[in-house]
Motif scaffolding. Sequence first.
Motif, PDB file in Angstrom:
ATOM      1  N   SER A 229      33.599  55.496  44.079  1.00 50.07           N
ATOM      2  CA  SER A 229      32.844  56.179  43.019  1.00 50.07           C
ATOM      3  C   SER A 229      33.735  56.613  41.867  1.00 50.07           C
ATOM      4  O   SER A 229      33.258  56.862  40.759  1.00 50.07           O
ATOM      5  CB  SER A 229      32.119  57.392  43.597  1.00 50.07           C
ATOM      6  N   LYS A 230      35.045  56.672  42.120  1.00 47.87           N
ATOM      7  CA  LYS A 230      36.007  57.085  41.091  1.00 47.87           C
ATOM      8  C   LYS A 230      36.822  55.907  40.549  1.00 47.87           C
ATOM      9  O   LYS A 230      37.725  56.100  39.725  1.00 47.87           O
ATOM     10  CB  LYS A 230      36.971  58.118  41.672  1.00 47.87           C
ATOM     11  N   GLY A 231      36.533  54.714  41.046  1.00 51.07           N
ATOM     12  CA  GLY A 231      37.292  53.552  40.599  1.00 51.07           C
ATOM     13  C   GLY A 231      38.684  53.460  41.185  1.00 51.07           C
ATOM     14  O   GLY A 231      39.551  52.773  40.637  1.00 51.07           O
ATOM     15  N   GLU A 232      38.897  54.109  42.330  1.00 54.17           N
ATOM     16  CA  GLU A 232      40.242  54.179  42.898  1.00 54.17           C
ATOM     17  C   GLU A 232      40.590  53.009  43.815  1.00 54.17           C
ATOM     18  O   GLU A 232      41.744  52.845  44.186  1.00 54.17           O
ATOM     19  CB  GLU A 232      40.404  55.491  43.671  1.00 54.17           C
ATOM     20  N   PHE A 234      39.946  49.571  43.143  1.00 56.78           N
ATOM     21  CA  PHE A 234      40.382  48.388  42.394  1.00 56.78           C
ATOM     22  C   PHE A 234      40.606  48.658  40.905  1.00 56.78           C
ATOM     23  O   PHE A 234      41.581  48.191  40.333  1.00 56.78           O
ATOM     24  CB  PHE A 234      39.359  47.257  42.545  1.00 56.78           C
ATOM     25  N   ALA A 235      39.691  49.392  40.272  1.00 54.12           N
ATOM     26  CA  ALA A 235      39.746  49.534  38.814  1.00 54.12           C
ATOM     27  C   ALA A 235      41.036  50.205  38.359  1.00 54.12           C
ATOM     28  O   ALA A 235      41.683  49.742  37.409  1.00 54.12           O
ATOM     29  CB  ALA A 235      38.528  50.322  38.323  1.00 54.12           C
ATOM     30  N   ASP A 236      41.426  51.291  39.040  1.00 60.33           N
ATOM     31  CA  ASP A 236      42.657  51.986  38.646  1.00 60.33           C
ATOM     32  C   ASP A 236      43.870  51.084  38.831  1.00 60.33           C
ATOM     33  O   ASP A 236      44.774  51.050  37.985  1.00 60.33           O
ATOM     34  CB  ASP A 236      42.838  53.265  39.464  1.00 60.33           C
ATOM     35  N   ASP A 237      43.884  50.354  39.932  1.00 57.10           N
ATOM     36  CA  ASP A 237      44.999  49.448  40.209  1.00 57.10           C
ATOM     37  C   ASP A 237      45.079  48.346  39.159  1.00 57.10           C
ATOM     38  O   ASP A 237      46.155  48.066  38.610  1.00 57.10           O
ATOM     39  CB  ASP A 237      44.818  48.839  41.598  1.00 57.10           C
ATOM     40  N   LEU A 238      43.941  47.741  38.852  1.00 56.36           N
ATOM     41  CA  LEU A 238      43.935  46.655  37.869  1.00 56.36           C
ATOM     42  C   LEU A 238      44.310  47.182  36.496  1.00 56.36           C
ATOM     43  O   LEU A 238      45.062  46.525  35.754  1.00 56.36           O
ATOM     44  CB  LEU A 238      42.568  45.983  37.833  1.00 56.36           C
ATOM     45  N   ARG A 239      43.819  48.359  36.152  1.00 57.93           N
ATOM     46  CA  ARG A 239      44.148  48.933  34.845  1.00 57.93           C
ATOM     47  C   ARG A 239      45.665  49.124  34.715  1.00 57.93           C
ATOM     48  O   ARG A 239      46.262  48.806  33.675  1.00 57.93           O
ATOM     49  CB  ARG A 239      43.416  50.262  34.655  1.00 57.93           C
ATOM     50  N   ALA A 240      46.284  49.647  35.773  1.00 57.59           N
ATOM     51  CA  ALA A 240      47.733  49.870  35.728  1.00 57.59           C
ATOM     52  C   ALA A 240      48.492  48.552  35.610  1.00 57.59           C
ATOM     53  O   ALA A 240      49.487  48.452  34.874  1.00 57.59           O
ATOM     54  CB  ALA A 240      48.172  50.626  36.976  1.00 57.59           C
ATOM     55  N   LYS A 241      48.027  47.527  36.316  1.00 59.09           N
ATOM     56  CA  LYS A 241      48.698  46.226  36.261  1.00 59.09           C
ATOM     57  C   LYS A 241      48.531  45.579  34.888  1.00 59.09           C
ATOM     58  O   LYS A 241      49.471  44.974  34.360  1.00 59.09           O
ATOM     59  CB  LYS A 241      48.165  45.321  37.369  1.00 59.09           C
ATOM     60  N   LEU A 242      47.353  45.704  34.313  1.00 59.42           N
ATOM     61  CA  LEU A 242      47.136  45.163  32.967  1.00 59.42           C
ATOM     62  C   LEU A 242      47.993  45.894  31.944  1.00 59.42           C
ATOM     63  O   LEU A 242      48.596  45.274  31.050  1.00 59.42           O
ATOM     64  CB  LEU A 242      45.655  45.272  32.593  1.00 59.42           C
ATOM     65  N   LYS A 243      48.022  47.194  32.083  1.00 61.99           N
ATOM     66  CA  LYS A 243      48.798  48.007  31.131  1.00 61.99           C
ATOM     67  C   LYS A 243      50.277  47.649  31.183  1.00 61.99           C
ATOM     68  O   LYS A 243      50.959  47.587  30.149  1.00 61.99           O
ATOM     69  CB  LYS A 243      48.593  49.488  31.438  1.00 61.99           C
ATOM     70  N   SER A 244      50.783  47.386  32.406  1.00 58.71           N
ATOM     71  CA  SER A 244      52.213  47.090  32.549  1.00 58.71           C
ATOM     72  C   SER A 244      52.598  45.774  31.887  1.00 58.71           C
ATOM     73  O   SER A 244      53.757  45.565  31.537  1.00 58.71           O
ATOM     74  CB  SER A 244      52.598  47.050  34.024  1.00 58.71           C
ATOM     75  N   THR A 245      51.612  44.869  31.700  1.00 61.19           N
ATOM     76  CA  THR A 245      51.896  43.579  31.071  1.00 61.19           C
ATOM     77  C   THR A 245      51.447  43.534  29.614  1.00 61.19           C
ATOM     78  O   THR A 245      51.592  42.508  28.945  1.00 61.19           O
ATOM     79  CB  THR A 245      51.193  42.444  31.838  1.00 61.19           C
ATOM     80  N   GLY A 246      50.859  44.639  29.121  1.00 59.50           N
ATOM     81  CA  GLY A 246      50.408  44.693  27.743  1.00 59.50           C
ATOM     82  C   GLY A 246      49.115  43.961  27.474  1.00 59.50           C
ATOM     83  O   GLY A 246      48.782  43.688  26.306  1.00 59.50           O
ATOM     84  N   MET A 247      48.351  43.641  28.521  1.00 59.07           N
ATOM     85  CA  MET A 247      47.090  42.931  28.330  1.00 59.07           C
ATOM     86  C   MET A 247      45.947  43.918  28.113  1.00 59.07           C
ATOM     87  O   MET A 247      46.025  45.088  28.519  1.00 59.07           O
ATOM     88  CB  MET A 247      46.789  42.043  29.548  1.00 59.07           C
ATOM     89  N   LEU A 256      35.509  48.406  37.343  1.00 63.72           N
ATOM     90  CA  LEU A 256      34.899  49.722  37.552  1.00 63.72           C
ATOM     91  C   LEU A 256      33.387  49.598  37.716  1.00 63.72           C
ATOM     92  O   LEU A 256      32.783  50.252  38.587  1.00 63.72           O
ATOM     93  CB  LEU A 256      35.235  50.639  36.379  1.00 63.72           C
ATOM     94  N   THR A 257      32.774  48.747  36.920  1.00 58.28           N
ATOM     95  CA  THR A 257      31.317  48.532  37.037  1.00 58.28           C
ATOM     96  C   THR A 257      30.957  47.981  38.415  1.00 58.28           C
ATOM     97  O   THR A 257      29.985  48.417  39.043  1.00 58.28           O
ATOM     98  CB  THR A 257      30.844  47.567  35.935  1.00 58.28           C
ATOM     99  N   LEU A 258      31.754  47.040  38.886  1.00 55.15           N
ATOM    100  CA  LEU A 258      31.508  46.453  40.203  1.00 55.15           C
ATOM    101  C   LEU A 258      31.749  47.480  41.311  1.00 55.15           C
ATOM    102  O   LEU A 258      30.990  47.557  42.286  1.00 55.15           O
ATOM    103  CB  LEU A 258      32.418  45.242  40.411  1.00 55.15           C
ATOM    104  N   GLU A 259      32.801  48.235  41.148  1.00 52.39           N
ATOM    105  CA  GLU A 259      33.198  49.176  42.194  1.00 52.39           C
ATOM    106  C   GLU A 259      32.192  50.303  42.371  1.00 52.39           C
ATOM    107  O   GLU A 259      31.845  50.679  43.495  1.00 52.39           O
ATOM    108  CB  GLU A 259      34.583  49.726  41.851  1.00 52.39           C
TER     109      GLU A 259
END
Length: 617
Positions: A229-232, A234-247, A256-259
């Motif tokens: 319910s908090k996106g913890e 998959f969404a948080d993990d994917l966001r951090a991975k995207l951010k680390s690569t600048g995407m 988050l919508t799926l989760e």
Amino acid sequence: MTQTSFDITRRQALAGLGATTALTLSGCASLPRDEMVGKAAQIGADRLLEVVAYNLLEHEPGRATSLGVDTGRYAYLRGKLEDQTQAGQQAFAATLRQDLARVAAYPRDGLDSDTVTNLDVVQSAYEVALDGFALPYGDTPVGNWRTAPYVVIQNVGEYLAMPRFMQSDQKVENGDDADAYIQRVEAFPATLDGELERIKAARAMGVVPPAFLIDKTIRQMEQTIESASKGELFADDLRAKLKSTGMPESHANRALTLETGPIADALLRQLAELKAERAVATDAPGISVRPHGEEFYAWALRSSTTTTMSADEIHRQGLDELEALHGRMDPILREIGYTTGSVGERMQALGQDARYKFSPGDAGREEIMAFIWERVNWVKSQMPRAFNTLVNPNMEVKRIPPAEEVGAPGAYGGAGSKDGTIPGRFWINLRSTDLHRKYDLADLAFHESIPGHIWEGEFSNRLSLIRSILAFNPFSEGWALYAEQLADELGAYDDFAVGRLGYLQSLAFRACRMVVDTGLHSKGWSREQAVRFFVERNGSKREEVESEVDRYCSWPGQATGYKLGHSRIVDQRKRAQAELGGAYDLKAFNDAVILGGNVPMDVLEKNVGRYIARVKG
């Protein structure tokens, strides 16, 4: 014997996986006919084993990611999940049946001994797995160690495994990776519903887990739903991975919508089924009291030990080994001043000694992590004394995610990916620092990391792909216990006798497992009786063994393989010493065992026999 290190890299080994497809016999034209036929047979066997490996990964694509082989023509596997429906499991079995027939029929004449071993290992693993798939319920391991009659329970199920896998192993380095991440998240509700279909079918035939396991599972499922319910998950993990690569983070918004929608809904459906199971559950812990339970346990013992030993034989061996180990512990306890009571009672008293406890809370967690790394670095420096062939594992020590700690063991570990990009990991349970003591934590570190699971996995990762996939419980766990023995022989406890007690108690603990597992599933023991056996006979900590016993209830048979495998390896060492006399060399023996790869116990005996023959000339 000269000390060596591997002269090919992991990436070179991976590149070789596809090389057989490009080989032709044109390069063999100048060879004698017999040698040319042998070369053709070897090429054909290598190609068959490669095809068999990728056929398996088609059904378990997550393992392709964990091994780092979801690349090139197999990159599509990175976005797939295993089909958890009953139809999907039947399709998996059909593939195994087809490939088993091909492997069993392949002529062994003209093949080198390593390739014969590879074919024999596949045949053994697939025969046992297919017998598991033939059972009317459960999750069948294929070259794995988990014999699980309950598809969703406190330590089994994608509600636990999928978030950990995605966070740990699913890399996001480019747009294709991000797409694959989302593809798996999109497929996750169907995965959960596939499991739901199977646990409903099991309940319909009267197969319901013990009530005390369901209670744990409901709490964990509720925690997973809250995290979703908090996106913890998959969404948080994917966001951090995207951010680390600048995407851009748009994929994380989709996750988050799926989760919070389809995934949370599917988890709620599983939770409703668990509550329906709880309404009819009993506290009977053993699988034998459930439909087809005796049949399931007989198969689970065969899968977990790679032998045909009966429950009674395993039970008796466990009792005998426990008595022998306590005989070694008694004089050490007397030497340090613990003279009154049974070995178990004295070990309980030792466990309350403040000198050997870690601080509570986060301060103690930091102490534990520092302690582990000091011991790992020490034993790594000793490896040239124990092996001629050395590796340098890429490894991490990580805390088991808090959401899993209640249902998890004290620790577990394993190798990293085949290409080296995912490190080997030693997972430590830190829900309470009271789970660990300064006299037993070093031994745990040797077991899970070096020269235990992570070290052994580095060697398996350099074998052909199918051998990196297939693992056997008594070898995996027997080797890790043998690793504890090696650490002791290398001097880990020469200046810390209490640490040797921890090592011996660890071996005794595994002997207890043989007794307790068979007691629960073959002799009608209650959960409390099983817990008391550990606490009273071995001095184990009640908090630790309550989770242990629960694990045996959800993985029947698995716990019996540890000490059995260790004893078989030690027996083979004694055999080599007896047959070779002065020509015996510890480092050469250890190389023979670990370079032979993860094998069933009968194949281990053959590998050691070949080593003895080579030395004799």
